[in-house]
Motif scaffolding. Sequence first.
Motif, short mmCIF file in Angstrom:
data_model
loop_
_atom_site.label_atom_id
_atom_site.label_comp_id
_atom_site.label_asym_id
_atom_site.label_seq_id
_atom_site.Cartn_x
_atom_site.Cartn_y
_atom_site.Cartn_z
N CYS A 1 37.64 -26.58 36.59
CA CYS A 1 36.43 -27.24 37.10
C CYS A 1 35.30 -27.20 36.07
O CYS A 1 34.52 -28.16 35.95
N LEU A 2 35.19 -26.11 35.32
CA LEU A 2 34.20 -26.03 34.26
C LEU A 2 34.48 -27.10 33.20
O LEU A 2 33.56 -27.76 32.71
N GLY A 3 35.73 -27.28 32.86
CA GLY A 3 36.09 -28.34 31.91
C GLY A 3 35.74 -29.72 32.43
O GLY A 3 35.22 -30.56 31.70
N LEU A 4 35.99 -29.97 33.73
CA LEU A 4 35.61 -31.25 34.33
C LEU A 4 34.11 -31.46 34.29
O LEU A 4 33.63 -32.56 34.00
N ALA A 5 33.35 -30.40 34.57
CA ALA A 5 31.89 -30.50 34.54
C ALA A 5 31.39 -30.80 33.13
O ALA A 5 30.45 -31.59 32.94
N LEU A 6 32.00 -30.18 32.13
CA LEU A 6 31.60 -30.45 30.74
C LEU A 6 31.90 -31.89 30.35
O LEU A 6 31.09 -32.54 29.68
N VAL A 7 33.06 -32.39 30.75
CA VAL A 7 33.40 -33.78 30.43
C VAL A 7 32.44 -34.73 31.12
O VAL A 7 31.92 -35.67 30.50
N ALA A 8 32.16 -34.51 32.40
CA ALA A 8 31.26 -35.39 33.14
C ALA A 8 29.84 -35.32 32.57
O ALA A 8 29.18 -36.35 32.40
N GLY A 9 29.36 -34.13 32.28
CA GLY A 9 28.01 -33.99 31.72
C GLY A 9 27.89 -34.61 30.35
O GLY A 9 26.89 -35.28 30.04
N GLY A 10 28.89 -34.43 29.52
CA GLY A 10 28.87 -35.03 28.19
C GLY A 10 28.92 -36.54 28.24
O GLY A 10 28.24 -37.23 27.48
#
Length: 98
Positions: free
Chosen positions: A62-71
């Motif tokens: 989920c942290l990886g998904l959040a980083l991708v979405a934020g970026g």
Amino acid sequence: MNQMVFLGLLLLLATAAFTALAIVGNLSGGPDYAVSVLGQHIATLGPLGIFCSGLALALLFCLGLALVAGGATLHRRRTTRLHRTGGPRTTTPGPMTG
């Protein structure tokens, strides 16, 4: 490519690969699970340990998904601003005093 998107994708791929390798290599089951990845013994876990490690991997995913979405959002905002203003923002030097 934006660093946040790159780190997010790297984290997504790493957690997915580790989870897949851990599942494929440990299908034997039993009261205690000897977790091994690529032939290396990592730990021996009971059902609660397996559940908690699954939660940890899900949180990392989920942290990886959040980083991708934020970026991606940040990149889209920057690109939109550049198109609206006609280029990168530059400041003009003020008058020289001295």
